[in-house]
Write a protein that holds these residues in place. Sequence first.
Motif, PDB file in Angstrom:
ATOM      1  N   UNK A  73       0.805  -1.014   0.014  1.00 22.60           N
ATOM      2  CA  UNK A  73       0.024   0.020   0.034  1.00 22.60           C
ATOM      3  C   UNK A  73       0.835   1.169   0.071  1.00 22.60           C
ATOM      4  N   UNK A  74       1.927   1.284   0.699  1.00 24.95           N
ATOM      5  CA  UNK A  74       2.929   2.317   0.781  1.00 24.95           C
ATOM      6  C   UNK A  74       3.384   2.745  -0.607  1.00 24.95           C
ATOM      7  N   UNK A  75       3.740   1.592  -1.321  1.00 22.83           N
ATOM      8  CA  UNK A  75       4.448   1.643  -2.537  1.00 22.83           C
ATOM      9  C   UNK A  75       3.621   2.263  -3.803  1.00 22.83           C
ATOM     10  N   UNK A  76       2.383   1.855  -3.924  1.00 19.22           N
ATOM     11  CA  UNK A  76       1.341   1.936  -4.818  1.00 19.22           C
ATOM     12  C   UNK A  76       0.390   3.012  -4.525  1.00 19.22           C
ATOM     13  N   UNK A  77       0.178   3.301  -3.232  1.00 18.64           N
ATOM     14  CA  UNK A  77      -0.842   4.277  -2.939  1.00 18.64           C
ATOM     15  C   UNK A  77      -0.930   5.752  -3.610  1.00 18.64           C
ATOM     16  N   UNK A  78       0.334   6.142  -3.944  1.00 20.86           N
ATOM     17  CA  UNK A  78       0.474   7.379  -4.459  1.00 20.86           C
ATOM     18  C   UNK A  78       0.236   7.711  -5.938  1.00 20.86           C
ATOM     19  N   UNK A  79       0.229   6.187  -6.532  1.00 20.12           N
ATOM     20  CA  UNK A  79       0.233   6.526  -7.819  1.00 20.12           C
ATOM     21  C   UNK A  79      -1.364   5.666  -8.475  1.00 20.12           C
ATOM     22  N   UNK A  80      -1.877   5.205  -7.258  1.00 19.62           N
ATOM     23  CA  UNK A  80      -3.139   4.304  -7.915  1.00 19.62           C
ATOM     24  C   UNK A  80      -4.322   5.427  -7.895  1.00 19.62           C
ATOM     25  N   UNK A  81      -4.185   6.336  -7.507  1.00 23.17           N
ATOM     26  CA  UNK A  81      -5.259   7.814  -7.696  1.00 23.17           C
ATOM     27  C   UNK A  81      -6.612   7.296  -7.128  1.00 23.17           C
ATOM     28  N   UNK A  82      -6.714   6.470  -6.062  1.00 27.68           N
ATOM     29  CA  UNK A  82      -7.936   5.988  -5.421  1.00 27.68           C
ATOM     30  C   UNK A  82      -8.814   4.977  -6.363  1.00 27.68           C
ATOM     31  N   UNK A  83      -7.968   4.428  -7.274  1.00 29.62           N
ATOM     32  CA  UNK A  83      -8.765   3.475  -8.135  1.00 29.62           C
ATOM     33  C   UNK A  83      -8.758   1.956  -7.426  1.00 29.62           C
ATOM     34  N   UNK A  84      -9.673   1.066  -7.691  1.00 38.96           N
ATOM     35  CA  UNK A  84      -9.868  -0.072  -6.950  1.00 38.96           C
ATOM     36  C   UNK A  84      -8.572  -0.900  -7.573  1.00 38.96           C
TER      37      UNK A  84
END
Length: 144
Positions: A73-84
């Motif tokens: 989550x820490x690694x992908x959170x900034x780039x997922x832009x709130x997507x599922x």
Amino acid sequence: MNITIAAASSRLPAAASPRRLPTMSGVAIFGGRDKAIQNMSKYSERYPLDGYYDVIGHGSPNDIAGQSAQEIAKKIGPVTEGQNIRLLSCSTGCPSGSFAQELADELGVTVMAPTTEIGASGTGKSFVFYDGGEWRWFQPKKVR
């Protein structure tokens, strides 16, 4: 450990590709680039799921490539832009584990995960669940 993370906007299809519809999905790959990961990456590219960010890596009911849901989550959170999130990682939705639910809770989004081992063909055209597996959807217990 080899990690490739692409922002959501990096997966928009080229204008010359008429069979692909615009999507906001992206992809993060954890672990090596062995044949199974390469095949799943091809599947992800061929069949993006609109509104879902793909996470690919060798998984288990409790981790992906040896990393916890909190670490991912820490690694992908900034780039997922709130997507599922669609986990293209074996057994991450298995009832005996907690990875998918923990990731949903960490990111505050729906997580789609396979209950068993999965595979994709070398061309990425086909996808299979082993041992009667299926997709499960995990809703966050609290929205962030």
